[in-house]
Design a protein around this motif. Structure first.
Motif, short mmCIF file in Angstrom:
data_model
loop_
_atom_site.label_atom_id
_atom_site.label_comp_id
_atom_site.label_asym_id
_atom_site.label_seq_id
_atom_site.Cartn_x
_atom_site.Cartn_y
_atom_site.Cartn_z
N GLN A 1 1.02 -1.16 -0.20
CA GLN A 1 0.12 0.05 0.08
C GLN A 1 0.82 1.25 0.06
N LYS B 1 1.59 4.22 -3.20
CA LYS B 1 1.42 5.60 -2.82
C LYS B 1 2.53 6.42 -3.30
N ASP C 1 2.15 6.39 6.70
CA ASP C 1 2.20 6.48 5.31
C ASP C 1 3.52 6.38 4.76
#
Length: 862
Positions: A60, A64, A552
């Motif tokens: 993931q 990104k 993130d």
């Protein structure tokens, strides 16, 4: 139970971004429990996830466009933990790694090793070791492992139950000499100690719902031994490996007692015995066995199946005829460095043959020599037959490792050990919660109980030694231990739970590899996974997910499976070939940055510059210039059979030449040529190595030795080491400083045009003399280049530019070439500036000036 924290802080004082490497060596069998790093103010922390969940989180973050870099061990059993991050100029980075390990008492003491290899002088370097022992410390010693350089630097403070060792050398003390910039900190800091023991030889410690029972009786007579040494003498044992094995065997034979019985079996494709039955270890017989071993000349294949069955037959027959002392123990010690290549080749069949023939009173121990051995097979073989396996690393002192292993496995103190915990309140302790480890000097049992049901736990141990029967009773008090642990900030009040979890997971992993059915294997796998998550331990079934506070940016640390059958669906990061057999520069760096090391511990693998000079395909030369951080490419269009000088250095006595082979027929009017044969000549060693697409041949004086591409093997000869990874790569290392890799490219045999060929990879190095020459050697002294006036070319995807080099102005074209180090089939694209006309203007003279008459000829220069 030892908990170790390694912390490394680095500042990038360079005006350029730097790749900072954190690479620590972790003791075999230790479990990573935590890792964090702070990069320029951003902190990344770790959590344990099931492997598929961890990889999904990593994917993931990568999708990104975030950091999401893989952090993984490249050695089996997580013996190295390595991560690499890019640090901006002026930025700081801090790494912190925690791992845990059980300290087994061996040969009368506990030993803790801290691997130290900072790689450079460190402004602040400090090691602190705290020892907290409720029983009391009998002795503590810090042996000199740095050849007297740090005499007096370790400071030892010792009390009755606690001790502290501080190692804090100043920068001046770290210098290898007063005016040197090199550090003398390169090795291990070792702490040896033992605890005070009562005559009953047992200690039971209970805390927080878990108990641990240590049992280490002293002053018992050694048990007579019946030992069969089964030694692999196939061709891959040639050189230093065999020499060190012989020296170790001679020392081991000297340690035998006259009441011991032994024999020696050596095998390649054939099996030979020094004696067909067991012989008493008298001085005369030991001397004769030494002479036999000294005459061994390694050659041929590897018939493990027949060798083991012969050893089992000798011991079984002696036992059936009543020739063995009933109080003795019988051992088979297998020493091998390779897979079976002769006789029975199916590993599962060999396991079955051994299991069906070996008697219950015989233990099989296995020593895997080097990194290329199928260690997982040896481990299963030993686990099934009441023994243990150990890998012996060729880049360390093989002789001392062999002797240390023998000391552990050949002196069992007790037999028929039974533990009974008779207290009626201990209802939650089951047999499955007991975990016995016997390493020659100690048995450890751990279990769970309900602390609400009792204040103390009682144990009775019955053990039969050679001539002694012991019945020992032990009693543990909880309150005293709790009070003791609460008074020291370095004590770990949770050690009983951690020790139980560690032993349980290790036992489950061993049971998993021997599971009789797929259903049993799945059940054990679920148990391991749950315990790994519950106790925050990185195992082959879990990943360490490292992420910033926002979640993130992520990195991932995977523990490699302990055997190839582990963890279906997961990537396998273990390698049967050592990290230093395939240096890290074989894996290309994705960005053209300079590497600097921030190593917290000794590194098994060498880490030269990530970029290399390489030749692949037609043949395409890719020359990496470190100062300019540019790749310059050129082709050589010549004829099959011609021999090209790649490196010619008469001062250091090193030659590397390549002979061209042609395609089967022209393609579009052009006959492609490739390197079909490469020659390496190390003049001072008298060693010549010829690598073709068919075989690898080593000539050392009058002797010749051949290796096959179909094997994984390693050969050492004083300063030269050759490692072969089956059907993939040959790595040649000189003095552990200069490494060369040769990749094998196989094509479909019926391909109408293409043929098998070789690619060669050479790192830029200052180890050659300034007079090194050849198509690659001349660029070890980097020429100054200037690339300017970039502009569109004839092909829109290939811009042109002007390049000034060696007083000439050339037109160069930017394009892509292939690097096959990580993908032998499709390769990885490398951007480079291409020089036309066979490198004219970039190389000295004309390419025909680099023709040499023989594969080992030095280049004659005008």
């Amino acid at each position: 139970m030892a908990t170790t924290m390694i912390q490394s802080k680095v500042v990038n004082n360079s005006p350029q971004p730097q790749n900072v490497v954190f690479d620590v060596q972790i003791p075999k069998g230790a479990f990573i429990s935590n890792f964090s790093m702070t990069v320029d103010g951003t902190t990344f922390r770790s959590s344990i996830k099931e492997k598929t969940v961890g990889r999904a989180l990593y994917a993931q973050a990568r999708a990104k466009g975030k950091m999401a870099g893989l952090v993984r061990s490249r050695a089996l059993d997580m013996e190295n933990f390595r991560t690499e991050v890019n640090v901006l100029p002026g930025a700081k980075v801090q790494f912190e790694l925690h791992y845990q390990e059980v300290k087994w008492r061996k040969l009368g003491s506990y030993e803790h090793r801290i691997y130290l290899q900072p790689g450079r002088l460190a402004k602040h370097l400090e090691v602190d070791v705290w020892v907290i022992e409720p029983q009391g410390i009998r002795f503590l010693h810090v042996p000199d492992t740095f050849e007297g350089h740090f005499d007096g630097v370790p400071v030892i403070s010792k009390g009755q139950q606690k001790a502290h060792v501080s190692f804090k050398p100043t920068v001046a003390q770290q210098r290898i000499c007063p005016s040197c910039r090199e550090t003398a900190v390169d090795g291990e800091l070792v702490v040896l100690y033992d605890v005070k023991r009562e005559e009953k030889a047992g200690e039971l410690e209970v805390f927080n719902g878990y108990f641990v029972h240590f049992f280490a009786p002293d002053n018992l007579d050694p048990i007579p031994k019946n030992i069969l040494f089964v030694i692999d003498v196939s061709g891959s044992m040639w050189g230093v490996k065999m020499k060190q094995t012989v020296e170790a065997m001679k020392t081991i034979l000297d340690d035998l007692r006259e009441e011991d019985h032994f024999s020696v079996i050596d095998f390649n494709q054939n099996v030979r015995t020094w004696r067909n039955d067991l012989i008493s270890a008298t001085k005369t017989q030991v001397a004769d066995a030494k002479r036999y071993i000294e005459k061994i000349q390694p050659s041929g294949g590897t018939n493990i199946n027949e060798a083991l069955l012969r050893a089992i037959f000798i011991l079984n027959e002696a036992n059936n005829l009543g020739l063995l002392d009933p109080n003795s123990v019988s051992l088979i010690i297998l020493v091998s460095d390779g897979d079976p290549t002769v006789g029975e080749l199916k590993l599962s069949k060999i396991q079955k043959n051994v299991k069906e023939n070996i008697q219950d009173n015989i233990s099989l121990f296995s020593l895997g020599m080097g990194f290329d051995v199928d260690y997982d097979f040896l481990k299963r073989l030993s686990n099934e037959n009441r023994g243990i396996a150990q890998r012996i690393y060729g880049n360390q002192d093989t002789s001392s490792q062999l002797k240390k292993f023998y000391n552990q496995v050949s002196t069992p103190l007790l037999r028929n050990v039974q533990f009974n915990y008779p207290h009626t309140s201990v209802t939650d302790v089951t047999q499955n919660n007991f975990h016995n480890y016997f390493g020659g000097s100690e048995i450890v049992v751990a279990g769970k109980f309900d602390p609400a049901k009792l204040d103390q736990i009682e144990s009775i141990i019955t053990a039969t030694s050679a001539n002694t029967q012991l019945v020992l009773e032990t009693l543990a008090q909880m309150d005293d231990l709790q009070d003791f642990l609460s008074k020291d900030k370095h004590a770990d009040p949770d050690f009983t739970r951690k020790l139980w979890a560690y032993l349980t997971i290790n036992q489950l992993l061993a049971e998993r590899s021997l599971a009789p059915t797929a259903a049993a294997k799945r059940r054990i796998t679920r148990s391991i996974l749950q315990m790994s998550l519950d106790h925050h331990i990185v195992t082959p079934l879990t990943s360490l997910v490292i992420e910033n506070e926002a979640g993130d940016e992520r990195m991932l640390a995977d523990a490699p499976p302990q055997d190839p059958s582990c963890c279906s669906g997961a990537l396998y990061y273990g390698s049967k070939v050592a990290p230093d057999s395939i240096p890290s520069w074989v894996n290309p760096s994705p960005t053209p940055v300079i590497s600097m090391l921030a190593q917290g511990a000794q590194v098994l693998e060498s880490t030269p510059p990530p970029h290399v000079m390489r030749v692949e395909n037609d043949p395409h030369f890719i020359i990496y210039l470190p100062k300019s951080q540019k790749n310059i490419c050129f082709n050589i269009d010549s004829e099959p059979g011609k021999i090209l000088s790649l490196v010619s250095d008469p001062e250091s006595g090193i030659v590397i030449n390549g002979q061209l082979v042609g395609a089967k027929k022209p393609n579009n009017g052009k006959l492609s040529t490739y390197f079909g044969k490469l020659g390496f000549y190390f003049q001072s060693e008298g060693v010549k190595i010829e690598i073709s697409t068919e075989a690898i041949t080593l000539r050392d004086g009058s002797s010749t030795f051949a290796l096959s591409w179909s094997d994984t093997a390693q050969v050492m000869n004083q300063r030269v080491q050759i490692s072969v990874k089956k059907e993939k790569v040959v790595t040649i290392t000189l003095d552990k400083e200069m490494s060369f890799s040769v990749l094998l490219h196989r094509v479909w045999k019926k391909h109408p045009i293409n043929v098998d060929f070789l690619g060669i990879y050479i790192p830029p190095t200052n180890k050659f003399s300034p007079h090194a020459h050849g198509l690659i050697g001349q660029f070890m002294q980097e020429p100054k280049i200037h690339i300017f006036n970039e502009r569109p070319g004839k092909d829109p995807e290939k811009p042109e530019a002007s390049m000034e080099v060696k007083g000439q102005k050339l037109i160069v074209t930017r394009g892509l070439q292939k690097d096959y180090r990580t993908d032998l089939v499709f390769g990885t694209d490398v951007t480079c500036w291409f020089v036309h006309n066979s490198g004219k203007g970039f190389i000295d003279g004309h390419y025909k000036d680099y023709f040499v008459p023989q594969l080992y000829s030095f280049l004659k220069r005008p």
